[in-house]
Design an enzyme around this catalytic site. Structure first.
Site, PDB file in Angstrom:
ATOM      1  N   THR A  12      18.983  -7.091   5.121  1.00 33.04           N
ATOM      2  CA  THR A  12      19.410  -8.578   5.311  1.00 33.04           C
ATOM      3  C   THR A  12      20.619  -8.837   4.157  1.00 33.04           C
ATOM      4  O   THR A  12      20.685  -8.706   3.047  1.00 33.04           O
ATOM      5  CB  THR A  12      18.125  -9.298   4.999  1.00 33.04           C
ATOM      6  OG1 THR A  12      16.956  -8.986   5.564  1.00 33.04           O
ATOM      7  CG2 THR A  12      18.450 -10.773   5.611  1.00 33.04           C
ATOM      8  N   GLY A 226     -11.964 -28.097   3.397  1.00 30.94           N
ATOM      9  CA  GLY A 226     -11.743 -29.313   3.120  1.00 30.94           C
ATOM     10  C   GLY A 226     -10.792 -29.554   1.809  1.00 30.94           C
ATOM     11  O   GLY A 226      -9.916 -28.599   1.489  1.00 30.94           O
ATOM     12  N   GLU A 250      10.384  -8.129   7.906  1.00 31.28           N
ATOM     13  CA  GLU A 250      10.379  -6.923   9.076  1.00 31.28           C
ATOM     14  C   GLU A 250      10.396  -7.323  10.609  1.00 31.28           C
ATOM     15  O   GLU A 250       9.681  -6.529  11.556  1.00 31.28           O
ATOM     16  CB  GLU A 250       8.907  -6.156   8.794  1.00 31.28           C
ATOM     17  CG  GLU A 250       9.008  -4.795   8.694  1.00 31.28           C
ATOM     18  CD  GLU A 250       9.496  -4.114   7.418  1.00 31.28           C
ATOM     19  OE1 GLU A 250       9.806  -4.951   6.772  1.00 31.28           O
ATOM     20  OE2 GLU A 250       9.753  -2.991   7.148  1.00 31.28           O
TER      21      GLU A 250
HETATM   22  C1  LIG Z   1       9.760 -12.259   0.656  1.00 31.18           C
HETATM   23  C2  LIG Z   1      10.668 -11.841   1.378  1.00 31.18           C
HETATM   24  C3  LIG Z   1      10.893 -10.327   1.355  1.00 31.18           C
HETATM   25  C4  LIG Z   1      11.929  -9.657   2.219  1.00 31.18           C
HETATM   26  N1  LIG Z   1      12.246  -8.605   1.896  1.00 31.18           N
HETATM   27  C5  LIG Z   1      13.316  -7.756   2.636  1.00 31.18           C
HETATM   28  C6  LIG Z   1      13.861  -6.370   2.345  1.00 31.18           C
HETATM   29  O1  LIG Z   1      12.852  -5.917   1.257  1.00 31.18           O
HETATM   30  N2  LIG Z   1      14.760  -5.866   2.810  1.00 31.18           N
HETATM   31  C7  LIG Z   1      15.512  -6.470   3.832  1.00 31.18           C
HETATM   32  O2  LIG Z   1      16.554  -6.194   4.306  1.00 31.18           O
HETATM   33  N3  LIG Z   1      15.151  -7.897   3.997  1.00 31.18           N
HETATM   34  C8  LIG Z   1      13.855  -8.632   3.582  1.00 31.18           C
HETATM   35  N4  LIG Z   1      13.628  -9.821   3.792  1.00 31.18           N
HETATM   36  C9  LIG Z   1      14.322 -10.647   4.520  1.00 31.18           C
HETATM   37  C10 LIG Z   1      13.608 -10.958   6.291  1.00 31.18           C
HETATM   38  O3  LIG Z   1      13.865  -9.528   6.929  1.00 31.18           O
HETATM   39  C11 LIG Z   1      14.428 -11.982   6.817  1.00 31.18           C
HETATM   40  O4  LIG Z   1      14.125 -13.064   6.332  1.00 31.18           O
HETATM   41  C12 LIG Z   1      14.107 -12.027   8.484  1.00 31.18           C
HETATM   42  O5  LIG Z   1      14.570 -10.861   9.127  1.00 31.18           O
HETATM   43  C13 LIG Z   1      14.750 -12.971   9.049  1.00 31.18           C
HETATM   44  O6  LIG Z   1      16.221 -13.171   8.743  1.00 31.18           O
HETATM   45  P1  LIG Z   1      16.801 -14.653   8.330  1.00 31.18           P
HETATM   46  O7  LIG Z   1      15.959 -15.194   7.111  1.00 31.18           O
HETATM   47  O8  LIG Z   1      18.240 -14.458   7.945  1.00 31.18           O
HETATM   48  O9  LIG Z   1      16.505 -15.567   9.347  1.00 31.18           O
HETATM   49  P2  LIG Z   1      17.341 -15.932  10.958  1.00 31.18           P
HETATM   50  O10 LIG Z   1      17.854 -14.529  11.307  1.00 31.18           O
HETATM   51  O11 LIG Z   1      18.462 -16.960  10.593  1.00 31.18           O
HETATM   52  O12 LIG Z   1      16.439 -16.499  11.795  1.00 31.18           O
HETATM   53  C14 LIG Z   1      15.912 -17.767  11.712  1.00 31.18           C
HETATM   54  C15 LIG Z   1      14.790 -18.329  12.546  1.00 31.18           C
HETATM   55  O13 LIG Z   1      15.503 -17.956  14.041  1.00 31.18           O
HETATM   56  C16 LIG Z   1      14.719 -17.242  14.780  1.00 31.18           C
HETATM   57  N5  LIG Z   1      15.936 -16.451  15.725  1.00 31.18           N
HETATM   58  C17 LIG Z   1      16.903 -15.682  15.217  1.00 31.18           C
HETATM   59  N6  LIG Z   1      17.456 -15.112  16.271  1.00 31.18           N
HETATM   60  C18 LIG Z   1      16.847 -15.342  17.587  1.00 31.18           C
HETATM   61  C19 LIG Z   1      16.793 -15.321  18.661  1.00 31.18           C
HETATM   62  N7  LIG Z   1      17.976 -14.370  19.338  1.00 31.18           N
HETATM   63  N8  LIG Z   1      15.907 -15.883  19.751  1.00 31.18           N
HETATM   64  C20 LIG Z   1      15.117 -16.529  19.183  1.00 31.18           C
HETATM   65  N9  LIG Z   1      14.625 -17.035  17.709  1.00 31.18           N
HETATM   66  C21 LIG Z   1      15.672 -16.287  17.001  1.00 31.18           C
HETATM   67  C22 LIG Z   1      14.258 -16.169  13.746  1.00 31.18           C
HETATM   68  O14 LIG Z   1      13.164 -15.410  14.372  1.00 31.18           O
HETATM   69  C23 LIG Z   1      13.603 -17.311  12.578  1.00 31.18           C
HETATM   70  O15 LIG Z   1      12.500 -17.895  12.960  1.00 31.18           O
HETATM   71  C24 LIG Z   1      12.741 -10.347   3.168  1.00 31.18           C
HETATM   72  C25 LIG Z   1      12.496 -11.693   3.323  1.00 31.18           C
HETATM   73  C26 LIG Z   1      11.763 -12.438   2.393  1.00 31.18           C
HETATM   74  C27 LIG Z   1      11.399 -13.901   2.410  1.00 31.18           C
END
Ligand SMILES: Cc1cc2nc3c(=O)[nH]c(=O)nc-3n(C[C@H](O)[C@H](O)[C@H](O)COP(=O)(O)OP(=O)(O)OC[C@H]3O[C@@H](n4cnc5c(N)ncnc54)[C@H](O)[C@@H]3O)c2cc1C
Length: 267
Positions: A12, A226, A250
């Site tokens: 990410t 509650g 994931e």
């Molecule tokens: C505690 C934690 C640990 C993590 N560990 C790792 C790690 O070890 N390695 C790593 O690489 N990443 C890691 N991540 C990152 C995580 O995988 C991402 O946060 C996740 O994939 C979502 O990406 P984003 O946060 O950029 O959200 P966005 O991609 O911006 O998405 C925001 C929302 O929009 C929705 N959305 C996006 N595209 C679409 C679409 N085409 N249609 C419908 N809905 C959509 C998503 O489902 C989500 O609900 C971690 C995150 C957290 C919070």
């Protein structure tokens, strides 16, 4: 494997989350080395890892799913920086970091497999890891259900234990059934992985459904406790905070549904 080295996976980026193929961290080949530059965010184990896998752009002119490669990075190299992200809602025992790569050099031998195959490798990786994350969702859900059962058997209102009210019995029955269904789904997905035939459809179904069941069960755990459910001392609100991540990392649940829908509809 002796479990002595800690690892993680940097996929990410601040501007590339669900859309992993838009990752811009770059790896440029220079002689016997690749030079990596870019930023990664939310990386589990980022500040404590001995080595990290890094998903980086190597072939920007290729078709979109053949542009990236995966590298093994020793975190002791110069130019590597990891900053702990604080203030997480849940899973606070898990380290999460922002990673900066400033012209980090890795030997060509640290390229995983073949250049340009990173996206494909990543999808195979998720097929294997999603059942693990689904198991996490089922674990949180099961723990929440056990909290519910012991509480409603003890807590008396209107002259009898909450467990004797039909609404509560129905709720426990529904949650227990959904948890069992989620457990069977991830077990089926894990069995396919164990047989060396991971099934992307099952892995995505298991991960999405287990996340939803975990959030639902922990929500009901707070509700059925509650006011006590809202207070940290009673150990219920933690389930609520910890459950949510399963719907986000994931592959967020919307992405799991996209994968399932596209596969079934062949679009
Ligand atoms: C505690 C934690 C640990 C993590 N560990 C790792 C790690 O070890 N390695 C790593 O690489 N990443 C890691 N991540 C990152 C995580 O995988 C991402 O946060 C996740 O994939 C979502 O990406 P984003 O946060 O950029 O959200 P966005 O991609 O911006 O998405 C925001 C929302 O929009 C929705 N959305 C996006 N595209 C679409 C679409 N085409 N249609 C419908 N809905 C959509 C998503 O489902 C989500 O609900 C971690 C995150 C957290 C919070």
């Amino acid at each position: 494997a002796k479990g002595k080295a800690i690892c993680g996976f940097c996929i990410t980026e601040p501007d590339a989350g669900s859309d992993v193929a838009s990752a811009r961290t770059v790896a440029v080949k220079k002689g016997e080395k690749y030079v990596l530059s870019g930023s990664k965010i939310f990386i589990t184990n980022g500040t404590i890892a001995d080595f990290l896998l890094v998903f980086a752009l190597t072939n920007p002119d290729n078709p979109i799913h053949k542009r990236h490669s995966i590298f093994i990075l020793d975190t002791s190299v110069s130019g590597f920086e990891a900053d702990k992200i604080k203030g997480k809602m849940g899973i606070r025992a898990s380290d999460t970091a922002e990673i900066s790569l400033h012209d980090v050099e890795v030997p060509v031998g640290n390229l995983v497999g073949v250049e340009g195959e990173g996206f494909k490798q990543l999808m195979s990786f998720f097929n294997v890891t999603r059942p693990f994350v689904a198991a996490q969702g089922v674990g949180v859900a099961q723990g929440a259900l056990e909290k519910i059962i012991s509480h409603v058997r003890e807590r008396k209102q209107f002259g009898k234990p909450l467990a004797e009210f039909e609404f509560i019995q129905f709720k426990v029955a529904e949650l227990a059934t959904e948890i069992e269904a989620a457990r069977n789904l991830y077990m089926k997905a894990a069995l396919a992985v164990d047989k060396g035939k991971s099934d992307p459809l099952l892995s995505s179904m298991a991960k999405w459904y287990a996340g939803e069941v975990g959030v639902k069960a922990s929500n009901w755990a707070v509700q059925l406790h509650g006011g006590y459910g809202y207070i940290r001392e009673y150990g219920v609100e933690k389930f609520y905070r910890d459950a949510k991540i399963v719907e986000i990392y994931e592959g967020a649940k919307e992405i799991e549904k996209l994968l399932i829908g596209r596969k079934l509809l062949r679009v």
